[in-house]
Motif scaffolding. Structure first.
Motif, mmCIF file in Angstrom:
data_model
loop_
_atom_site.group_PDB
_atom_site.id
_atom_site.type_symbol
_atom_site.label_atom_id
_atom_site.label_comp_id
_atom_site.label_asym_id
_atom_site.label_seq_id
_atom_site.Cartn_x
_atom_site.Cartn_y
_atom_site.Cartn_z
ATOM 1 N N VAL A 397 0.830 -1.210 0.000
ATOM 2 C CA VAL A 397 0.000 0.000 0.000
ATOM 3 C C VAL A 397 0.860 1.254 0.000
ATOM 4 C CG1 VAL A 397 -1.849 -1.195 1.257
ATOM 5 C CG2 VAL A 397 -0.148 0.147 2.540
ATOM 6 N N ALA A 398 0.211 2.366 -0.347
ATOM 7 C CA ALA A 398 0.838 3.676 -0.257
ATOM 8 C C ALA A 398 0.802 4.169 1.187
ATOM 9 C CB ALA A 398 0.117 4.664 -1.166
ATOM 10 N N ASN A 399 1.693 5.092 1.474
ATOM 11 C CA ASN A 399 1.793 5.660 2.829
ATOM 12 C C ASN A 399 0.847 6.854 2.944
ATOM 13 O OD1 ASN A 399 2.639 6.227 5.410
ATOM 14 N ND2 ASN A 399 4.550 7.212 4.795
ATOM 15 N N THR A 400 -0.446 6.559 2.989
ATOM 16 C CA THR A 400 -1.446 7.633 3.042
ATOM 17 C C THR A 400 -2.695 7.154 3.771
ATOM 18 O OG1 THR A 400 -2.686 9.237 1.686
ATOM 19 C CG2 THR A 400 -2.520 7.011 0.825
ATOM 20 N N HIS A 408 0.978 -2.445 8.847
ATOM 21 C CA HIS A 408 2.249 -2.207 9.552
ATOM 22 C C HIS A 408 3.386 -2.728 8.679
ATOM 23 C CE1 HIS A 408 -0.179 -1.096 12.930
ATOM 24 N NE2 HIS A 408 -0.691 -2.303 13.041
ATOM 25 N N GLY A 409 4.182 -1.794 8.190
ATOM 26 C CA GLY A 409 5.289 -2.167 7.318
ATOM 27 C C GLY A 409 6.510 -2.603 8.107
ATOM 28 N N TRP A 424 3.519 -4.278 3.307
ATOM 29 C CA TRP A 424 4.507 -3.285 2.894
ATOM 30 C C TRP A 424 3.834 -1.936 2.686
ATOM 31 C CZ3 TRP A 424 5.403 -8.379 1.808
ATOM 32 C CH2 TRP A 424 6.697 -8.851 2.046
ATOM 33 N N VAL A 425 4.408 -0.889 3.274
ATOM 34 C CA VAL A 425 3.950 0.488 3.100
ATOM 35 C C VAL A 425 5.040 1.226 2.329
ATOM 36 C CG1 VAL A 425 3.169 2.593 4.236
ATOM 37 C CG2 VAL A 425 2.691 0.368 5.283
ATOM 38 N N MET A 426 4.729 1.665 1.121
ATOM 39 C CA MET A 426 5.749 2.265 0.262
ATOM 40 C C MET A 426 6.255 3.584 0.826
ATOM 41 S SD MET A 426 4.328 1.506 -3.587
ATOM 42 C CE MET A 426 2.962 2.632 -3.461
ATOM 43 N N ALA A 427 7.554 3.769 0.771
ATOM 44 C CA ALA A 427 8.143 5.017 1.274
ATOM 45 C C ALA A 427 7.754 6.191 0.382
ATOM 46 C CB ALA A 427 9.658 4.883 1.344
ATOM 47 N N ASP A 428 7.745 5.969 -0.928
ATOM 48 C CA ASP A 428 7.341 6.993 -1.894
ATOM 49 C C ASP A 428 6.238 6.400 -2.761
ATOM 50 O OD1 ASP A 428 9.374 9.048 -1.263
ATOM 51 O OD2 ASP A 428 10.753 7.499 -1.978
ATOM 52 N N THR A 437 8.933 -2.445 -4.462
ATOM 53 C CA THR A 437 8.230 -3.004 -3.303
ATOM 54 C C THR A 437 7.577 -4.334 -3.661
ATOM 55 O OG1 THR A 437 7.781 -0.742 -2.566
ATOM 56 C CG2 THR A 437 6.566 -2.510 -1.490
ATOM 57 N N LEU A 438 6.945 -4.420 -4.838
ATOM 58 C CA LEU A 438 6.334 -5.682 -5.259
ATOM 59 C C LEU A 438 7.394 -6.751 -5.495
ATOM 60 C CD1 LEU A 438 3.546 -4.351 -7.657
ATOM 61 C CD2 LEU A 438 3.218 -5.489 -5.451
#
Length: 485
Positions: A397-400, A408-409, A424-428, A437-438
């Motif tokens: 997912v995105a960090n939003t 929880h990444g 996984w929570v993407m940093a950007d 990330t994938l």
């Protein structure tokens, strides 16, 4: 506590998105406490026939030339009273609750949802239809945004809570609607319901409600910024003390891999073998190659820019070059639909795309895929990532918004999976980060021991409505104890 819950859609009767799920699940969770709750909803085409023995309560005249009938029944599958506004001229139509089947939004949506808002306020006043009167009217999104205004206009003693599910959809209409909707002309100003020369249902809710809530703590902060405020950031900063972010839950009875009736097999966090059987059945159903060890990525979403799914198209060739599979269910922007259908044609047996809404298939994709892809550019809460957690389908997912609050990444190291990690929570939030990330997630997938540990941690996370309902109870109590504005 007597609560009237006002909404434009509710599962299982009518659904276009997450609002329907919330409107069905939150009242159910609240009803298990000391809350007396009724739900108010328009009677769209065929809805009265879907309900058990609807009782005619009487007639209402929200506007001088609009007369409607009010029926009382139960929300299917519950003991929660459901009030239905029967006005065939407004609601008995083909198409969806907001859109004509061919020509975009209904032109009279201001009137259709003005009636919903006005009837909600009328039921919060002494009336001949029922003795029961709410102490709190809980309004949801722009379709109910005029309710707090009408409550004040009519002098109701009921307090109002206005919930923002998605600030991007605002219900802004031509200024002439203020006459048709009997809005006081002196309130057509910045300190009122006016928004850039239009009548704004969303602005009315934000300005006049006694308290505001939204569907995740992170989104409550984000909508006070220029990036996510959609023009309302100043008002929301002004009302920050009245704004509460409460993360949605999901209905864990409906979304339960141990007993989901839409699945060909079942499983739990301690017995995951059924998930593999569902994956094989899903591959067969969608025409994908039967490859048990190949990571299968899932998407169930509106196909829109907001959902970030153009980024997945951008990286698709590199991603699919690694041999993974992709199952997509959704509809949205015509150009994006075409891009995904083209992708399926280029990768037969590796990509499956189903355009439209299909509740049973959404459950099977959620259970039968390995990784759930949700790179939204903004996401007030999001429910699909929680379905993924519940079903052991690991979210990327995105960090939003609610994505950041619910997933929880972490980084997997030589010692294994961190004990709090659930995805996984993407940093950007860009295509290159999504690809990396994938790829990382698929590398971990190749280690079955690590992957199963991650699945178990995801499935053990509390995504139920119980905790969220307690937060709403606290919000209601605080609103009731505060002086009337």
């Amino acid at each position: 506590m007597r609560l009237l819950f006002v909404t434009s859609e509710v599962f299982p009767l009518i659904k276009t998105g997450g609002l329907a799920d919330v409107s069905g699940a939150l009242p159910t969770a609240l009803a298990s406490s000391d809350t007396e709750i009724q739900i108010l909803l328009p009677a769209y085409r065929g809805m009265l026939a879907q309900c058990s023995s609807p009782k005619h309560l009487g007639s209402l005249q929200p506007f001088h030339d609009i007369r409607c009938e009010l029926y009382k029944t139960l929300l299917p599958g519950t003991n929660i009273p459901l009030l239905l506004i029967d006005c065939p001229a407004l609601y008995d139509r083909d198409g969806g609750p907001y859109h004509h089947p061919l020509h975009g939004e209904w032109e009279d949506n201001p009137l259709r949802f003005g009636v919903l808002s006005k009837v909600a306020a009328m039921l919060a006043m002494p009336n001949m239809l029922q003795a029961w009167q709410p102490e709190i009217v809980h309004c949801n999104d722009w379709q109910t945004g005029l309710t707090p205004y009408y409550l004040k206009q009519m002098g109701s003693q009921a307090k109002s809570v206005f919930s923002i599910h998605n600030l991007a959809f605002q219900g802004n209409f031509h200024a002439d609607w203020r006459y048709r909707l009997t809005l006081n002309l002196e309130d057509y100003q910045a300190e009122g319901y006016e928004f850039y020369g239009q009548v704004s249902f969303m602005k009315s809710g934000l300005f006049y409600a006694d308290a505001l809530s939204t569907v995740s703590p992170t989104y409550a902060r984000e909508i006070q910024t220029d990036q996510f405020g959609f023009g309302f950031q100043g008002l929301l900063q002004h009302r920050a003390a009245d704004l509460t972010g409460i993360l949605n839950g999901i209905d864990t009875e409906i979304w339960n891999p141990a007993q989901d009736p839409y699945l060909p097999a079942h499983y739990t966090a301690s017995a995951l073998s059924g998930k593999q059987a569902i994956k094989q059945a899903l591959q067969a159903e969608l025409g994908l190659r039967q490859q048990a060890d190949t990571p299968l990525l899932g998407v169930v979403s509106r196909l829109t820019y907001q959902k970030g799914l153009d980024m997945l198209i951008e990286i698709a060739d590199v991603l699919l070059g690694s041999g993974c599979q992709l199952a997509v269910l959704g509809s949205g922007e015509a150009s994006m639909q075409r891009q995904y259908l083209s992708l399926m044609q280029r990768y037969p047996g590796q990509v499956a795309v189903t355009i439209g809404y299909n509740e049973p298939l959404s459950h099977r994709i959620m259970a039968g895929t390995d990784i759930f892809v949700m790179p939204s550019r903004f996401e007030p809460c999001g429910l699909n990532q929680m379905y993924g957690l519940r079903y052991g389908t690991i979210p990327v997912v995105a960090n939003t918004g609610g994505l950041a609050d619910s997933v929880h990444g972490g980084e997997i190291n030589a010692q294994g999976v961190p004990g709090t990690m659930t995805g996984w929570v993407m940093a950007d939030n860009d295509a290159s980060t999504l690809l990396v990330t994938l790829q990382t997630a698929m590398q971990v997938y190749a280690n079955s021991g690590q992957w199963q540990q991650l699945q178990r941690q995801a499935m053990q996370q509390d995504v139920s409505w119980e905790t969220s309902a307690q937060h709403y109870q606290t919000l209601y109590q605080n609103v009731l104890s505060s002086p009337k504005a």
